[in-house]
Motif scaffolding. Structure first.
Motif, mmCIF file in Angstrom:
data_model
loop_
_atom_site.group_PDB
_atom_site.id
_atom_site.type_symbol
_atom_site.label_atom_id
_atom_site.label_comp_id
_atom_site.label_asym_id
_atom_site.label_seq_id
_atom_site.Cartn_x
_atom_site.Cartn_y
_atom_site.Cartn_z
ATOM 1 N N ILE A 147 -10.198 -5.834 32.292
ATOM 2 C CA ILE A 147 -9.831 -5.921 33.758
ATOM 3 C C ILE A 147 -8.132 -6.022 33.701
ATOM 4 C CG2 ILE A 147 -9.963 -8.176 34.459
ATOM 5 C CD1 ILE A 147 -10.636 -7.107 37.261
ATOM 6 N N LEU A 148 -7.585 -6.535 32.731
ATOM 7 C CA LEU A 148 -6.244 -6.775 32.388
ATOM 8 C C LEU A 148 -5.614 -5.532 32.124
ATOM 9 C CD1 LEU A 148 -5.752 -10.263 30.534
ATOM 10 C CD2 LEU A 148 -4.939 -9.545 32.794
ATOM 11 N N TYR A 149 -6.292 -4.784 31.075
ATOM 12 C CA TYR A 149 -6.099 -3.736 30.679
ATOM 13 C C TYR A 149 -5.823 -2.537 31.989
ATOM 14 C CZ TYR A 149 -6.894 1.190 28.964
ATOM 15 O OH TYR A 149 -6.578 2.673 28.812
ATOM 16 N N GLY A 150 -7.043 -2.631 32.828
ATOM 17 C CA GLY A 150 -7.028 -1.737 33.872
ATOM 18 C C GLY A 150 -5.880 -2.008 34.929
ATOM 19 N N SER A 173 -0.038 -2.275 38.011
ATOM 20 C CA SER A 173 -0.063 -3.463 38.793
ATOM 21 C C SER A 173 0.648 -4.631 37.886
ATOM 22 C CB SER A 173 -1.312 -3.596 39.264
ATOM 23 O OG SER A 173 -1.273 -2.997 40.601
ATOM 24 N N LEU A 174 0.412 -4.545 36.512
ATOM 25 C CA LEU A 174 0.693 -5.580 35.691
ATOM 26 C C LEU A 174 1.698 -4.674 34.600
ATOM 27 C CD1 LEU A 174 -2.419 -7.742 34.781
ATOM 28 C CD2 LEU A 174 -0.479 -8.204 36.259
ATOM 29 N N PRO A 175 2.449 -5.584 33.774
ATOM 30 C CA PRO A 175 3.471 -4.739 32.931
ATOM 31 C C PRO A 175 2.881 -3.850 31.968
ATOM 32 C CG PRO A 175 3.852 -7.146 32.921
ATOM 33 C CD PRO A 175 2.679 -6.800 33.666
ATOM 34 N N SER A 176 3.401 -2.709 31.634
ATOM 35 C CA SER A 176 2.604 -1.561 31.004
ATOM 36 C C SER A 176 2.173 -1.894 29.364
ATOM 37 C CB SER A 176 3.324 -0.222 30.911
ATOM 38 O OG SER A 176 4.639 -0.505 30.237
ATOM 39 N N LEU A 177 3.007 -2.900 28.949
ATOM 40 C CA LEU A 177 2.727 -3.514 27.561
ATOM 41 C C LEU A 177 1.181 -3.874 27.448
ATOM 42 C CD1 LEU A 177 3.628 -4.451 24.761
ATOM 43 C CD2 LEU A 177 4.192 -6.610 25.925
ATOM 44 N N ILE A 178 0.604 -4.323 28.524
ATOM 45 C CA ILE A 178 -0.519 -5.056 28.495
ATOM 46 C C ILE A 178 -1.822 -3.784 28.349
ATOM 47 C CG2 ILE A 178 -2.485 -6.474 29.646
ATOM 48 C CD1 ILE A 178 -0.232 -7.969 31.152
ATOM 49 N N SER A 179 -1.185 -2.740 28.695
ATOM 50 C CA SER A 179 -2.421 -1.547 28.501
ATOM 51 C C SER A 179 -2.203 -0.655 27.391
ATOM 52 C CB SER A 179 -1.856 -0.750 29.522
ATOM 53 O OG SER A 179 -0.595 0.192 29.621
ATOM 54 N N TRP A 180 -1.319 -1.187 26.354
ATOM 55 C CA TRP A 180 -1.198 -0.530 25.163
ATOM 56 C C TRP A 180 -2.890 -0.612 24.434
ATOM 57 C CZ3 TRP A 180 3.961 -2.054 22.138
ATOM 58 C CH2 TRP A 180 4.751 -1.532 22.890
ATOM 59 N N GLY A 195 -6.090 3.198 16.230
ATOM 60 C CA GLY A 195 -7.232 3.219 15.252
ATOM 61 C C GLY A 195 -8.485 2.623 15.616
ATOM 62 N N THR A 196 -8.458 1.608 16.406
ATOM 63 C CA THR A 196 -9.637 0.855 16.812
ATOM 64 C C THR A 196 -9.962 1.414 18.341
ATOM 65 O OG1 THR A 196 -8.568 -0.845 17.618
ATOM 66 C CG2 THR A 196 -9.283 -0.989 15.366
ATOM 67 N N ARG A 197 -9.017 1.903 18.977
ATOM 68 C CA ARG A 197 -9.187 2.140 20.458
ATOM 69 C C ARG A 197 -9.376 1.361 21.170
ATOM 70 N NH1 ARG A 197 -9.725 8.002 20.451
ATOM 71 N NH2 ARG A 197 -9.749 7.872 22.799
ATOM 72 N N THR A 198 -8.898 0.081 21.235
ATOM 73 C CA THR A 198 -9.121 -1.166 21.726
ATOM 74 C C THR A 198 -7.956 -1.632 22.430
ATOM 75 O OG1 THR A 198 -8.715 -2.597 19.657
ATOM 76 C CG2 THR A 198 -11.147 -2.028 20.266
ATOM 77 N N PRO A 199 -8.021 -2.423 23.584
ATOM 78 C CA PRO A 199 -6.676 -2.672 24.265
ATOM 79 C C PRO A 199 -6.177 -4.092 23.781
ATOM 80 C CG PRO A 199 -8.778 -3.274 25.673
ATOM 81 C CD PRO A 199 -9.121 -2.421 24.351
ATOM 82 N N TRP A 200 -5.631 -3.817 22.679
ATOM 83 C CA TRP A 200 -5.234 -5.053 21.681
ATOM 84 C C TRP A 200 -4.437 -6.131 22.389
ATOM 85 C CZ3 TRP A 200 -0.467 -6.152 19.716
ATOM 86 C CH2 TRP A 200 0.478 -5.224 19.888
ATOM 87 N N VAL A 201 -3.388 -5.615 23.097
ATOM 88 C CA VAL A 201 -2.347 -6.545 23.833
ATOM 89 C C VAL A 201 -3.121 -7.462 24.952
ATOM 90 C CG1 VAL A 201 -0.243 -6.701 25.278
ATOM 91 C CG2 VAL A 201 -0.596 -5.115 23.474
ATOM 92 N N SER A 202 -3.872 -6.642 25.828
ATOM 93 C CA SER A 202 -4.939 -7.511 26.742
ATOM 94 C C SER A 202 -5.836 -8.473 26.131
ATOM 95 C CB SER A 202 -5.547 -6.308 27.733
ATOM 96 O OG SER A 202 -6.513 -5.913 27.064
ATOM 97 N N ILE A 203 -6.157 -8.105 25.172
ATOM 98 C CA ILE A 203 -7.079 -9.122 24.288
ATOM 99 C C ILE A 203 -6.257 -10.190 23.730
ATOM 100 C CG2 ILE A 203 -8.559 -9.275 22.056
ATOM 101 C CD1 ILE A 203 -9.181 -6.293 22.368
ATOM 102 N N LEU A 204 -5.206 -9.919 23.306
ATOM 103 C CA LEU A 204 -4.364 -11.237 22.986
ATOM 104 C C LEU A 204 -3.979 -12.144 24.303
ATOM 105 C CD1 LEU A 204 -1.741 -9.860 20.185
ATOM 106 C CD2 LEU A 204 -3.491 -11.473 20.003
ATOM 107 N N VAL A 205 -3.563 -11.552 25.098
ATOM 108 C CA VAL A 205 -3.011 -12.158 26.392
ATOM 109 C C VAL A 205 -4.270 -12.945 26.897
ATOM 110 C CG1 VAL A 205 -2.563 -11.804 28.783
ATOM 111 C CG2 VAL A 205 -1.458 -10.409 27.176
ATOM 112 N N PHE A 206 -5.355 -12.545 27.103
ATOM 113 C CA PHE A 206 -6.789 -13.133 27.431
ATOM 114 C C PHE A 206 -6.920 -14.267 26.586
ATOM 115 C CE2 PHE A 206 -11.135 -14.170 28.062
ATOM 116 C CZ PHE A 206 -11.127 -14.004 29.499
#
Length: 431
Positions: free
Chosen positions: A291-294, A300-307, A311-322
Motif C-alpha cells: 500500500i505504501l508502494y501504491g 500521494s507519497l514521495p516517488s522514491l517509495i514507488s521504486w 531484477g526481482t521486480r519488488t518494491p524495495w524502497v517501500s519494503i525498507l520504509v515499512f
C-alpha cells in the motif's frame, strides 16, 4: 531506476487465497480467544459469528471495489476515487498505521513464544524475525507467497488438532449460556481482530493474474474457510476447558491441547503458534509495503517509495520504509489493547470503504464492475449499509482508553495528510 519497472503478475487464485487464509488465521485466534471467552462464556461462538458477519459484509464491498480498481494502493484507491485525495490519503495512512502497529506487536508475540521455547531475549528475536522476512520480500513475491502458504498449512493443522480434540466433548456445555449481551458484543469487538487479514488479498492485485476476477473469488473462499474454522474452534475450546480457565490463560489453545494430549502437546501447539505469529508478520509486511508502494505510485507519497528493483521486480524502497517503522514500534506492549486500537482504526476504514462503494454506485455508475454485489434496491447496495451498522455497533463497545488513543492517532493522520497535500500544492506553484 524504479520508474522504469512495474510489479510482476505471478500469483494465481490458489496462492492469493492461501495467503489470505494465512493472514486471517494469525495471532488473534491463538492469543485473544481466551480473553474473549472471559467476556462471552460458553457463547463464545456467537461472538465469533457476529464478528464474522461484520467482517464478511465489508469483505463483499472489497470484492466489488477490487474488481473496479485492481491496484496495490487498495483502500487508498477506493476512497480516493469516491471522495478525493484528502480522505483517500488519510485512509491509506490509517491502513499503514494498522499494518505497522500490528506487525510489530505480533512480532513481539512471536518473540514471546520463542523466548519460552528457546530461552532467547524477546526484543532481539522480534527484530530478527522482521529482518528475515524483509530479505524474503526482497527476493520476490513468489518466494514470499510460498513461505506464507507453508506456514498457513501449519496454522490450519493446529486449528484442526484443536477441533478434533473438542469433537468428542461437543454437547457437554450449553452453548447458548450467555453471560451478558454486552459481553457477547465486547468479545465480538475483540475477536474482530482475528478476522482481519482478508484485505491483504486486495493489496496483491498488481501481482495477481487476472485480478478483476481472481481477487473477489479469493476473498470469498478465504472468508468462508476461516469463518468455519473459527466457529468450530470456539465450540471446541469451551467444550474441553471451562471458559473461566480459558480467560486466565496466556496460551489458551496450547492449554486445551495439553489437557487432552499431555504436556508434549503444549510444546507442539506452541511451535504451531510460533509459525502462526510469524506468518502474520510476513503477510502484514507484504500488505503494508504494497500500500505504501501504491500510494507513492499514485503520487500521494514521495516517488522514491514507488521504486521497483529491476531484477526481482519488488518494491524495495517501500519494503525498507515499512521495515524501519515496524522495528521502531516493536516496543509496544499489551496485545489486547493493541488489538482493540487496531480495531478502532479498522472500523473507521471499513465504514469509509462501505460508504465509498455506495457513493461510487451513483457518482461513477459506468465503471466496469466484473464483480457486482447482489441484493440491491435500484443502484443502492444493501450489504454495505449493514456493514456500516455492524462496524458502528462494535465500535461502541470499545473501551474509552482505546477510543482516546485511537482519536489521537487519527488526529496525527489528519495533520500528516494536511502537511503532505500543502507541500504538494506549494511544489506545483513553484514549478
Amino acid at each position: 531506476m524504479g520508474e522504469e519497472f512495474t510489479l510482476k503478475r505471478e500469483l494465481g487464485l490458489l496462492e492469493i487465497t492461501l495467503s489470505g487464509v494465512g493472514s486471517i488465521l494469525g495471532a488473534g485466534i491463538y492469543v485473544l480467544i481466551g480473553k474473549a471467552a472471559g467476556l462471552s462464556g460458553n457463547a463464545l461462538w456467537l461472538s465469533f459469528l457476529f464478528a464474522a458477519i461484520a467482517a464478511g459484509l465489508t469483505a463483499i464491498s472489497y470484492m466489488e471495489l477490487s474488481s473496479m480498481f485492481p491496484k496495490a494502493g487498495a483502500e487508498y484507491e477506493y476512497v480516493r476515487n469516491a471522495f478525493g485525495e484528502f480522505l483517500g490519503l488519510l485512509i491509506g495512512l490509517l491502513v499503514v498505521f494498522v499494518e505497522i502497529i500490528s506487525s510489530s506487536t505480533v512480532a513481539l508475540g512471536f518473540a514471546g513464544y520463542f523466548e519460552v521455547l528457546f530461552h532467547t531475549p524477546a526484543i532481539p528475536s522480534a527484530i530478527a524475525l522482521i529482518l528475515l522476512f524483509t530479505l524474503i520480500l526482497f527476493v520476490g513475491i513468489k518466494q514470499s507467497a510460498r513461505a506464507a502458504i507453508l506456514m498457513t498449512f501449519i496454522e490450519i493443522i493446529g486449528l484442526l488438532v484443536i477441533i478434533s480434540i473438542g469433537l468428542p466433548e461437543m454437547g457437554s456445555v450449553d452453548y447458548l449460556e450467555v453471560q451478558s449481551l454486552s459481553g457477547i458484543f465486547e468479545a465480538s469487538a475483540l475477536v474482530f481482530f482475528a478476522f482481519l487479514g482478508f484485505e491483504e488479498i486486495v493489496k496483491l492485485s498488481q501481482e495477481t493474474k487476472d485480478p478483476h476476477r481472481t481477487t473477489p473469488r479469493a476473498l470469498m473462499i478465504a472468508i468462508a474457510t476461516t469463518i468455519l474454522l473459527y466457529i468450530l474452534v470456539a465450540l471446541a475450546v469451551v467444550s474441553v476447558l471451562d471458559w473461566r480457565v480459558l480467560s486466565t490463560s496466556s496460551a489458551p489453545l496450547a492449554e486445551v491441547a495439553s489437557v487432552a494430549l499431555g504436556s508434549n502437546a503444549f510444546v507442539i501447539l506452541s511451535l504451531i503458534a510460533l509459525f502462526s505469529t510469524a506468518n502474520t508478520v510476513l503477510l502484514m509486511q507484504i500488505g503494508g509495503s504494497r500500500i505504501l508502494y501504491g500510494m507513492a505510485e499514485s503520487g500521494s507519497l514521495p516517488s522514491l517509495i514507488s521504486w521497483v528493483h529491476p531484477g526481482t521486480r519488488t518494491p524495495w524502497v517501500s519494503i525498507l520504509v515499512f521495515t524501519s517503522l515496524s522495528i521502531m514500534f516493536v516496543f509496544i506492549g499489551d496485545i489486547a489493547i493493541v488489538a482493540n486500537l487496531t480495531n478502532f482504526m479498522v472500523f473507521i476504514i471499513f465504514i469509509t470503504i462501505n460508504l465509498s462503494l455506495i457513493w461510487l454506485r451513483y457518482s461513477k455508475p459506468d465503471i466496469e464492475r466484473p464483480f457486482r454485489i447482489p441484493f440491491n434496491i435500484g443502484r443502492f447496495p444493501l450489504s454495505p449499509l449493514f456493514g456500516i451498522l455492524c462496524a458502528l455497533l462494535l465500535f461502541a463497545h470499545l473501551s474509552l482508553e482505546v477510543i482516546v488513543y485511537g482519536f489521537i492517532l487519527l488526529l496525527v493522520g489528519v495533520v500528516a495528510v494536511f502537511i503532505r497535500l500543502k507541500s504538494q500544492g506549494n511544489s506545483r506553484q513553484v514549478k
